[in-house]
Motif scaffolding. Structure first.
Motif, PDB file in Angstrom:
ATOM      1  N   THR A 129       8.992 -23.018  11.246  1.00 47.57           N
ATOM      2  CA  THR A 129      10.410 -22.835  11.561  1.00 47.57           C
ATOM      3  C   THR A 129      11.342 -23.611  10.631  1.00 47.57           C
ATOM      4  O   THR A 129      12.542 -23.490  10.748  1.00 47.57           O
TER       5      THR A 129
ATOM      6  N   LEU B 122      11.722 -23.369   7.348  1.00 50.82           N
ATOM      7  CA  LEU B 122      12.249 -22.673   6.166  1.00 50.82           C
ATOM      8  C   LEU B 122      13.139 -21.524   6.624  1.00 50.82           C
ATOM      9  O   LEU B 122      12.868 -20.875   7.637  1.00 50.82           O
ATOM     10  N   ASN B 123      14.203 -21.295   5.866  1.00 52.26           N
ATOM     11  CA  ASN B 123      15.138 -20.221   6.199  1.00 52.26           C
ATOM     12  C   ASN B 123      14.450 -18.869   5.985  1.00 52.26           C
ATOM     13  O   ASN B 123      14.063 -18.540   4.870  1.00 52.26           O
ATOM     14  N   PRO B 124      14.299 -18.062   7.055  1.00 49.72           N
ATOM     15  CA  PRO B 124      13.528 -16.826   6.932  1.00 49.72           C
ATOM     16  C   PRO B 124      14.174 -15.762   6.053  1.00 49.72           C
ATOM     17  O   PRO B 124      13.508 -14.846   5.604  1.00 49.72           O
ATOM     18  N   THR B 125      15.469 -15.870   5.789  1.00 48.00           N
ATOM     19  CA  THR B 125      16.133 -14.815   5.025  1.00 48.00           C
ATOM     20  C   THR B 125      16.478 -15.257   3.599  1.00 48.00           C
ATOM     21  O   THR B 125      17.330 -14.657   2.965  1.00 48.00           O
TER      22      THR B 125
ATOM     23  N   TYR C 243       9.437 -14.533   0.324  1.00 50.89           N
ATOM     24  CA  TYR C 243      10.092 -15.109   1.502  1.00 50.89           C
ATOM     25  C   TYR C 243       9.074 -15.897   2.328  1.00 50.89           C
ATOM     26  O   TYR C 243       7.870 -15.661   2.213  1.00 50.89           O
TER      27      TYR C 243
ATOM     28  N   HIS D  81       7.922 -15.678   5.257  1.00 47.43           N
ATOM     29  CA  HIS D  81       6.919 -14.994   6.079  1.00 47.43           C
ATOM     30  C   HIS D  81       5.717 -14.543   5.258  1.00 47.43           C
ATOM     31  O   HIS D  81       4.716 -14.121   5.814  1.00 47.43           O
ATOM     32  N   GLN D  82       5.823 -14.616   3.948  1.00 43.32           N
ATOM     33  CA  GLN D  82       4.681 -14.228   3.112  1.00 43.32           C
ATOM     34  C   GLN D  82       3.763 -15.407   2.799  1.00 43.32           C
ATOM     35  O   GLN D  82       2.847 -15.284   2.005  1.00 43.32           O
TER      36      GLN D  82
END
Lengths: 348, 309
Positions: A102, A104-107, A152, A154-155
């Motif tokens: 949580t 890191l900025n997901p976008t 990003y 999520h990868q």
């Protein structure tokens, strides 16, 4: 060694609907250049609040630094302006958080997130910052940094993300790195890798680390010195050997006895009885007294001062008072103390 | 991406087909025919009219004919407006409704998001309370009350803008304001709630720990993440606004699609009802597609190309 950061008699309160919660009640510690100071203690003991206050990242509005000083580079951070703090954050002092999933900025691409402090504090152009980001990713052990930069969060896996967070924190080669339980959310094999990485980078970048954890195994692995917190105070501080092999405070005894070891066999694991103190109404005497089997009458009436054990080792317990009766620490601690004395004799 | 959009367009056609069929049969359950109100007509005359419009045939045949015509792009002719093609009637009316809807939507989201951001950034200050107050007003005052107030004070007393006419941009301003209130309020409330939640997340603390100021944190890190849930509510609202608020159109004498729709239901004007319904459905499905594409632009986690592992 030179003192880098000095925390003096820090008091922090949170204003809640129920009243004033005195989360930090007079904390003193120093951080020296190049060392790793571990702060250990159970949940709610004030570890995170203390370190967040160094960066002045406590929630605005309901938290208040009541008194005390946080001296860094001759400046008192407890009263520094927000502008001043923005120049220090990410440049001189940076932070690694507990949950890499949580933090890191997901976008936003990983690259942008690493480049941000570089552009901000180092005045680098975008292309220079990008080159530096590639190097940083390489440094924290992420392969194919050029392609990874454009990806990003999520990868990335959890361990990878924590590496990225470390890269962000170390981007400007800060003097102080605050690691708030950086391995708690990771599985054990990844924990080891991240700890090794941090130790390795600490040498390369020559930064001091404040390492918050409640995992004594991790402490033994990374720390030079240890501060044990309980009920918003530091109850014992010393080198890692002193804390592990010659602990003086009954709370530290409890912590060490409750740590499973390789040679402990079928006996039940020790648990410190009771619950942490209610800091809405802090007790009059020693906050640990109600849970302390060695508590004396004075423990319930007056707070113990810091007693000196050695030049580097202090503990706040009345048991160290010259008039206190001699007590036998728990068996596990006695064994350790015996080893400790033997090793000191061996050294001499 | 192209593959995804093609797939979505196929779904869109299927959706429209189902909506057309359901509407068609629902209408056939309505009592009466378009000509049952015309009392001067004799039974023979009615039969002639029914035969002319194909209403004498069995319902399955009517359905087949209608669907075939739709595919050809022919929505039929209106019963009430002297045989004008439905397509022409719709096209004449869509313009004003769409213009009002788009204007209200743009103003509504921009002002609404701005108010929400300010409220969240200055939480529990007078800015926050002021924005909340405006939002509650915007949500609770019915648009026709606001419309009447605007007409009276700005149109009549001050005489700055036309009261009720449809000549150029100036006459669209008041109805746009009346329509925009609801989206402003909705966007402001949503944005405030979402932003406050985002402000509490770990990556915002990290953004602060990098040395960003509050403004930089909001603009660079927080707003984009807070927009994702907002888009979900804005989509259907956009359709509602563009297809016309009947009340506002009526109060400001705007020749829009909403008014015509009501009239055609009351007169059993089947082709118009069908045409308008299909048009609404088309608009809604297209906007949902646009929203899905927007999601991907804003949030990389739901990016649709699936190209990289």
């Amino acid at each position: 060694m030179k003192k880098l950061l000095e925390v003096k008699d820090l008091h922090i309160s949170f204003h809640t609907f129920a009243g004033e919660v005195q989360a930090i009640r007079g904390v003193d510690f120093d951080l020296y250049e190049g060392e790793t100071l571990a702060i250990v203690g159970e949940s709610g003991s004030g570890k995170s609040v203390t370190t967040k206050s160094i960066m002045r990242l406590l929630p605005q509005g309901n938290s208040e630094i009541k008194s005390g000083e946080i001296l860094f580079n001759g400046e008192n951070l407890a009263t520094a302006s927000e502008k001043k703090m923005q120049k220090i954050r990410g440049k001189d002092i940076s932070m690694i958080f507990q949950d890499p999933m949580t933090s890191l900025n997901p976008t936003m691409t990983i690259g942008k997130q690493i480049m941000e402090p570089l552009i901000k504090h180092r005045d680098l152009s975008k292309s220079e910052a990008s080159k530096r980001a590639v190097k940083l990713l390489d440094l924290v052990g992420i392969s194919k940094p050029e392609t990874r930069l454009k990806q990003y969060p999520h990868q990335f896996s959890g361990g990878m993300r924590q590496r990225v967070v470390i890269a962000i924190a170390l981007a400007c080669a800060p003097k102080v790195l605050i690691a708030d339980e950086p391995t708690t959310a990771l599985d054990v094999t990844i924990q080891g890798q991240i700890l090794d990485l941090m130790k390795d980078l600490q040498k390369k970048i020559e930064t001091s680390i404040i390492f918050i954890t409640h995992d004594l195994g991790v402490v033994a692995n990374v720390a030079d010195r240890v501060a044990v917190m309980y009920g918003g105070k530091i109850v014992e501080v010393g080198t890692v050997d002193e804390i592990f092999y010659n602990p003086q405070h009954p709370y530290t005894w409890g912590l060490i006895s409750s740590m499973p070891s390789l040679d402990s066999q079928d006996e039940e694991l020790f648990v410190i009885p009771g619950t942490p103190p209610d800091l809405l109404h802090p007790p009059k005497g020693d906050a640990f007294a109600p849970r302390n089997p060695y508590a004396m009458k004075i423990d319930k009436e007056e707070e113990p001062p810091m007693f000196k054990v050695s030049d580097t080792h202090y503990a706040a317990t009345w048991l160290l008072h010259p008039d206190a009766p001699k007590v036998e620490p728990p068996l596990a601690v006695q064994e350790r103390q015996a080893k400790f004395r033997a090793s000191i004799k061996g050294d001499k | 991406m192209a593959k995804y959009i093609t797939k979505r367009i196929i779904y869109l056609i299927i959706t429209l087909f189902i909506i057309a069929s359901v509407t068609f049969f629902l209408m056939k359950f309505l009592p009466g025919t378009p000509f049952s109100n015309e009392e001067r007509l004799t039974i023979e005359q009615r039969e002639i009219l029914n035969a002319k419009y194909g209403l004498d045939q069995p319902i399955p045949i009517q359905y087949m004919n209608y669907m075939v015509n739709i595919v050809k792009g022919d929505l039929g002719v209106s019963f009430q407006f002297e045989n004008q093609p439905v397509m022409d009637l719709l096209m004449n009316r869509i313009g004003p409704s769409m213009q009002l809807g788009v204007q209200a939507m743009i103003i509504g989201t921009i002002i609404g998001i701005a108010l929400g951001v300010l409220a969240a950034m200055f939480q529990n200050t007078w800015i926050d309370y002021g924005s909340t107050f405006l939002a509650i007003l915007g949500k609770s005052i019915p648009s026709f009350v606001l419309a009447a107030l605007l007409q009276y004070y700005i149109g009549v007393k001050l005489g700055w803008l036309p009261v009720a006419s449809w000549n150029g941009f100036s006459s669209s301003i008041l109805p746009t304001i009346a329509l925009a209130c609801f989206p402003i309020a909705t966007a402001a409330r949503f944005m405030r709630t979402e932003l406050i939640e985002v402000f509490g997340s770990d990556y915002i603390t990290l953004a602060k720990a990098k040395g960003n100021s509050r403004g930089e944190v909001a603009v660079k890190h927080a707003i984009r993440n807070a927009l994702i849930p907002l888009i979900t509510v804005l989509g259907p609202m956009a359709v509602g606004l563009m297809t016309g608020s009947m009340v506002v159109e009526k109060v400001f004498a705007v020749p829009g699609i909403g008014e015509q729709f009501v009239k055609s239901i009351m007169t059993n004007d089947f082709p118009i009802i069908m045409g308008t319904t299909l048009f609404f459905a088309f608009l809604l499905t297209v906007i949902i597609l646009i929203i899905d594409i927007l999601y991907g632009i804003i949030d990389p986690r739901i990016r649709l190309n699936g190209g990289d592992k």
